[in-house]
Design an enzyme around this catalytic site. Sequence first.
Site, PDB file in Angstrom:
ATOM      1  N   LYS A  56     -34.898 -15.716  -3.549  1.00  0.00           N
ATOM      2  CA  LYS A  56     -34.323 -15.114  -2.335  1.00  0.00           C
ATOM      3  C   LYS A  56     -34.236 -16.145  -1.220  1.00  0.00           C
ATOM      4  O   LYS A  56     -35.181 -16.899  -0.985  1.00  0.00           O
ATOM      5  CB  LYS A  56     -35.201 -13.946  -1.875  1.00  0.00           C
ATOM      6  CG  LYS A  56     -35.317 -12.846  -2.927  1.00  0.00           C
ATOM      7  CD  LYS A  56     -34.791 -11.529  -2.455  1.00  0.00           C
ATOM      8  CE  LYS A  56     -35.795 -10.750  -1.667  1.00  0.00           C
ATOM      9  NZ  LYS A  56     -35.292  -9.427  -1.295  1.00  0.00           N
ATOM     10  N   GLU A 115     -23.946  -3.740  -9.230  1.00  0.00           N
ATOM     11  CA  GLU A 115     -24.355  -3.436  -7.862  1.00  0.00           C
ATOM     12  C   GLU A 115     -23.159  -2.857  -7.093  1.00  0.00           C
ATOM     13  O   GLU A 115     -22.045  -3.358  -7.236  1.00  0.00           O
ATOM     14  CB  GLU A 115     -24.795  -4.756  -7.222  1.00  0.00           C
ATOM     15  CG  GLU A 115     -25.678  -4.622  -6.038  1.00  0.00           C
ATOM     16  CD  GLU A 115     -27.150  -4.457  -6.406  1.00  0.00           C
ATOM     17  OE1 GLU A 115     -27.488  -4.300  -7.615  1.00  0.00           O
ATOM     18  OE2 GLU A 115     -27.968  -4.463  -5.473  1.00  0.00           O
ATOM     19  N   ASP A 145       0.846  -1.197   0.000  1.00  0.00           N
ATOM     20  CA  ASP A 145       0.000   0.000   0.000  1.00  0.00           C
ATOM     21  C   ASP A 145       0.880   1.245   0.000  1.00  0.00           C
ATOM     22  O   ASP A 145       0.574   2.246  -0.626  1.00  0.00           O
ATOM     23  CB  ASP A 145      -0.887   0.042   1.249  1.00  0.00           C
ATOM     24  CG  ASP A 145      -1.954  -1.032   1.200  1.00  0.00           C
ATOM     25  OD1 ASP A 145      -1.982  -1.776   0.194  1.00  0.00           O
ATOM     26  OD2 ASP A 145      -2.744  -1.133   2.155  1.00  0.00           O
ATOM     27  N   LYS A 191     -31.031 -15.760 -15.218  1.00  0.00           N
ATOM     28  CA  LYS A 191     -31.288 -14.972 -16.424  1.00  0.00           C
ATOM     29  C   LYS A 191     -31.139 -15.868 -17.646  1.00  0.00           C
ATOM     30  O   LYS A 191     -30.191 -16.660 -17.713  1.00  0.00           O
ATOM     31  CB  LYS A 191     -30.265 -13.834 -16.535  1.00  0.00           C
ATOM     32  CG  LYS A 191     -30.252 -12.892 -15.371  1.00  0.00           C
ATOM     33  CD  LYS A 191     -29.118 -11.886 -15.502  1.00  0.00           C
ATOM     34  CE  LYS A 191     -29.095 -10.979 -14.290  1.00  0.00           C
ATOM     35  NZ  LYS A 191     -27.902 -10.131 -14.247  1.00  0.00           N
ATOM     36  N   ARG A 239     -30.263   4.031  -9.776  1.00  0.00           N
ATOM     37  CA  ARG A 239     -31.435   3.545 -10.463  1.00  0.00           C
ATOM     38  C   ARG A 239     -32.566   4.567 -10.404  1.00  0.00           C
ATOM     39  O   ARG A 239     -33.321   4.728 -11.349  1.00  0.00           O
ATOM     40  CB  ARG A 239     -31.868   2.230  -9.807  1.00  0.00           C
ATOM     41  CG  ARG A 239     -33.135   1.674 -10.361  1.00  0.00           C
ATOM     42  CD  ARG A 239     -33.414   0.290  -9.795  1.00  0.00           C
ATOM     43  NE  ARG A 239     -34.619  -0.244 -10.393  1.00  0.00           N
ATOM     44  CZ  ARG A 239     -35.838   0.008  -9.941  1.00  0.00           C
ATOM     45  NH1 ARG A 239     -36.000   0.772  -8.892  1.00  0.00           N
ATOM     46  NH2 ARG A 239     -36.888  -0.499 -10.538  1.00  0.00           N
ATOM     47  N   CYS A 288     -28.840   7.182  33.304  1.00  0.00           N
ATOM     48  CA  CYS A 288     -28.264   7.345  34.630  1.00  0.00           C
ATOM     49  C   CYS A 288     -27.519   8.681  34.663  1.00  0.00           C
ATOM     50  O   CYS A 288     -26.594   8.894  33.880  1.00  0.00           O
ATOM     51  CB  CYS A 288     -27.297   6.193  34.922  1.00  0.00           C
ATOM     52  SG  CYS A 288     -26.201   6.529  36.315  1.00  0.00           S
ATOM     53  N   PHE A 341       2.248   2.009  -3.351  1.00  0.00           N
ATOM     54  CA  PHE A 341       1.161   2.535  -4.181  1.00  0.00           C
ATOM     55  C   PHE A 341       0.923   4.015  -3.847  1.00  0.00           C
ATOM     56  O   PHE A 341       0.832   4.862  -4.733  1.00  0.00           O
ATOM     57  CB  PHE A 341      -0.113   1.713  -3.925  1.00  0.00           C
ATOM     58  CG  PHE A 341      -1.254   2.082  -4.838  1.00  0.00           C
ATOM     59  CD1 PHE A 341      -1.426   1.429  -6.051  1.00  0.00           C
ATOM     60  CD2 PHE A 341      -2.150   3.085  -4.495  1.00  0.00           C
ATOM     61  CE1 PHE A 341      -2.470   1.771  -6.911  1.00  0.00           C
ATOM     62  CE2 PHE A 341      -3.192   3.437  -5.348  1.00  0.00           C
ATOM     63  CZ  PHE A 341      -3.346   2.773  -6.556  1.00  0.00           C
ATOM     64  N   CYS A 381     -20.481   6.591  37.902  1.00  0.00           N
ATOM     65  CA  CYS A 381     -21.122   5.306  37.577  1.00  0.00           C
ATOM     66  C   CYS A 381     -20.106   4.367  36.916  1.00  0.00           C
ATOM     67  O   CYS A 381     -19.592   4.650  35.836  1.00  0.00           O
ATOM     68  CB  CYS A 381     -22.302   5.547  36.643  1.00  0.00           C
ATOM     69  SG  CYS A 381     -23.035   4.027  36.031  1.00  0.00           S
ATOM     70  N   SER A 439     -36.710  -3.929 -12.274  1.00  0.00           N
ATOM     71  CA  SER A 439     -36.321  -4.749 -11.134  1.00  0.00           C
ATOM     72  C   SER A 439     -36.650  -6.205 -11.463  1.00  0.00           C
ATOM     73  O   SER A 439     -36.946  -6.517 -12.610  1.00  0.00           O
ATOM     74  CB  SER A 439     -36.946  -4.202  -9.862  1.00  0.00           C
ATOM     75  OG  SER A 439     -38.179  -4.735  -9.658  1.00  0.00           O
ATOM     76  N   LEU A 440     -36.553  -7.077 -10.513  1.00  0.00           N
ATOM     77  CA  LEU A 440     -36.731  -8.505 -10.789  1.00  0.00           C
ATOM     78  C   LEU A 440     -37.929  -9.029 -10.023  1.00  0.00           C
ATOM     79  O   LEU A 440     -38.203  -8.571  -8.916  1.00  0.00           O
ATOM     80  CB  LEU A 440     -35.497  -9.282 -10.329  1.00  0.00           C
ATOM     81  CG  LEU A 440     -34.201  -9.055 -11.092  1.00  0.00           C
ATOM     82  CD1 LEU A 440     -33.026  -9.621 -10.301  1.00  0.00           C
ATOM     83  CD2 LEU A 440     -34.275  -9.709 -12.460  1.00  0.00           C
TER      84      LEU A 440
HETATM   85  S1  IVH Z   1     -30.131  -7.973 -12.943  1.00  0.00           S
HETATM   86  C1  IVH Z   1     -33.621  -6.605 -15.299  1.00  0.00           C
HETATM   87  N1  IVH Z   1     -28.389  -9.271 -11.498  1.00  0.00           N
HETATM   88  O1  IVH Z   1     -31.499  -6.829  -7.560  1.00  0.00           O
HETATM   89  C2  IVH Z   1     -32.586  -7.163 -14.420  1.00  0.00           C
HETATM   90  N2  IVH Z   1     -29.737  -7.637 -10.439  1.00  0.00           N
HETATM   91  O2  IVH Z   1     -34.427  -6.963  -7.412  1.00  0.00           O
HETATM   92  C3  IVH Z   1     -31.994  -6.157 -13.576  1.00  0.00           C
HETATM   93  N3  IVH Z   1     -29.246  -7.330  -8.072  1.00  0.00           N
HETATM   94  O3  IVH Z   1     -32.248  -3.753  -9.060  1.00  0.00           O
HETATM   95  C4  IVH Z   1     -31.097  -6.583 -12.543  1.00  0.00           C
HETATM   96  N4  IVH Z   1     -27.626  -8.806  -7.943  1.00  0.00           N
HETATM   97  O4  IVH Z   1     -30.089  -3.961  -7.721  1.00  0.00           O
HETATM   98  C5  IVH Z   1     -29.354  -8.336 -11.510  1.00  0.00           C
HETATM   99  N5  IVH Z   1     -26.777 -10.478 -10.346  1.00  0.00           N
HETATM  100  C6  IVH Z   1     -27.731  -9.540 -10.363  1.00  0.00           C
HETATM  101  C7  IVH Z   1     -28.087  -8.813  -9.216  1.00  0.00           C
HETATM  102  C8  IVH Z   1     -29.105  -7.871  -9.284  1.00  0.00           C
HETATM  103  C9  IVH Z   1     -28.341  -7.903  -7.279  1.00  0.00           C
HETATM  104  C10 IVH Z   1     -30.218  -6.294  -7.623  1.00  0.00           C
HETATM  105  C11 IVH Z   1     -30.322  -5.095  -8.524  1.00  0.00           C
HETATM  106  C12 IVH Z   1     -31.739  -5.042  -8.977  1.00  0.00           C
HETATM  107  C13 IVH Z   1     -32.416  -5.831  -7.904  1.00  0.00           C
HETATM  108  C14 IVH Z   1     -33.698  -6.404  -8.427  1.00  0.00           C
END
Ligand code: IVH
Length: 695
Positions: free
Chosen positions: A341, A204, A49, A317, A157, A453, A52, A459, A98-99
């Site tokens: 999840k 992320e 470090d 995916k 986002r 207290c 660096f 104390c 989102s998912l």
């Molecule tokens: S893909 C349309 N891949 O989860 C697909 N999301 O609940 C968009 N996340 O907003 C996201 N790990 O913040 C994807 N390997 C991953 C992920 C991921 C975490 C988060 C991300 C997203 C949220 C959706």
Amino acid sequence: MGVFFNPISDTGILANRRNEAAREIERLRVELERHNHLYHVLAKPEISDYEFDMMLEKLIALEKEFPELAAEDSPSRRVGGEISRSFPTVRHAEPMLSLSNTYSLGEVEEFCGRVKRALSGEERKEPEPEFVAELKFDGVALSLLYRDGLLVTAATRGDGRQGDDITPNIRTIGTVPLRLGIAGRSGNWSIGEYRGREIEVRGEVFMTREDFAGLNAGRLPEERFANPRNATAGTLKLQDSAEVARRKMVFVAYHLRDADRQDLLHSERLHLLERMGFYTGGTFRVCRGAEEIREFIGEWEGKRRELPYEIDGVVLKLNDPSLRDELGATSKSPRWAIAYKYPAEQAETALRNVRFQVGRLGTVTPVAELEPVRLAGTTVSRSTLHNFDEIHRLDVRINDRVVIEKSGEIIPKVIRVATGKRGEDARVIDPPATCPSCGTPLRKPEDEVGLYCPNAAGCPAQVKARILHFASRNAMDIKSLGEALVEQLVEKGLAADPGDLYRLTKAQLAGLERMAEKSAQNVLDALHGSRSQEYERVLFGLGIRHVGLATARELARAFPSIAVLRETSPEELAEVPDIGPVVAQSVHDFFRERRSDALLEKLRDAGLSLSAAEPKTLVNRNFEGLSVVFTGTLERYSRQDAAALVEARGGREAKTVSRNTGLVVAGKGAGSKLEKARALGIRIVDEEAFEAMLA
Ligand code: IVH
């Protein structure tokens, strides 16, 4: 320069020096980014470090001398320092969806079936479609935009259509390439390849568990973040990018949009991202069919605790992006992906007793003593109940069976009483009338939920907590001073405040339980070593109410010694950026207490740093000791830049005009502050005069 100015040879020397600097800057840039990638992305550092930092300092010095040579993507910009007043809004090229989530493996199987059916039309006999299984990183989504291979915008986002432009904060993250490609790999780091292209990378941002714990340790209990995700979200919104840089976050890439690479499968894009210099976690896997997916999920269910960061599930995916288009998306989430999840881990156990813990500021906190139970890899036997409002909300009693949970939070908490299991022996938890440590009647301020207290000086529990705070990691970091030892020191009357630690003798320490000669010497050595800790840590270690590590840093910067700080009025304290009136009053009150004088005297005798180290080399001393107020709009400098220029010349910025103000710089449209300065007879200059004073 000679007596006779020779324009030709002198400019020649300058041009030479400039060329040399340009070459050196480029070399340092490549080297630094190469080592940055080795350290942050590959976790295989080749230099220390220190080495660096030395290289980085050299680069910063050269860029300061030749500002025109400082590039947009220079590693020097990773250290932060930019202050954003607000974050501009940016529109995402494609919405950030989102998912859809599920907690059920059955639903994951249904999802696979759905996708397969949708893709296999009458004439097409699809085999099992391929999915990429990835970890679901528990952080904050981010979109990075690169033009011509250079990072131009980093956006949150937001609502999915538009987010905040937080580029200065994101530049500080080691795993975010400022320029695509891997530095120092032959032929690989030219922008040529990316010229004229726009590439978007999504992923992320998160904090490791360790960095999260470190961050929280420096915060006051009421300011602590509940989990790493909240800490990350809070950090991304900070307006001071230097503080963001200190908090160390990680970016993991999971999505690439590149018009020139539309032919690639998702898994191939992830590999390409790695070659571009991104961190992907390296944990994704191509899976065919529900069985392989189930295996991946099962594998990480166990292994996830070995990761240095939190994940909350697995994302699946469809691997072929061209097939994704056939499936499309709803307004919220794509039909080609799903998140499984992991359930928050819970356990049921008995609440055996409630103990009342007294903190360093006298706050009394109820702590549940539990029948030890295994949860998420550790044995849990205690859990905070926060305060009596929480006890009433849960309607929890002693001897109840309770459900405890560990989700994103690191510390398990009681989430409810197990239904239908209350026995005859259940006892209501009564608030204590007196301090469990010293017996003093407790008080409850009207506008607060907690009891406290009032016996601050006498104390034992408070004394012990103050000493432990002083020795804690972000303060003096004295590792050998554990709870058991401090407890004995306080009980035996050997330490009444942190200052007494430095007066301990070997004989006194060796006489304590579980202390041999050798461990006594270790403690003495650790104490001796701690004397060289920085001033800001000492300031934090004093345990002033409302003064966390970040505030201590602010104070240390504005007031170079405790002696000066002690004599500063609450009004002047509140002039420091980020110090509000409550903190200012609390600092002032601390120094008015008698026991503070005694403590400071002992610390001074022990040789601790009660003032800042020699200030960084100043550009000049033109503003030495001057408190400068800027008012109105400056044309050539941002407020922050102007303040930095003053600081680099020995002065400091104040927010309000008072008798202590030395100079007011009035820009366009200056109003009430200017009038006040006139009334007080303070020197006033315009921007031009200010500029002249800098030189
Ligand atoms: S893909 C349309 N891949 O989860 C697909 N999301 O609940 C968009 N996340 O907003 C996201 N790990 O913040 C994807 N390997 C991953 C992920 C991921 C975490 C988060 C991300 C997203 C949220 C959706």
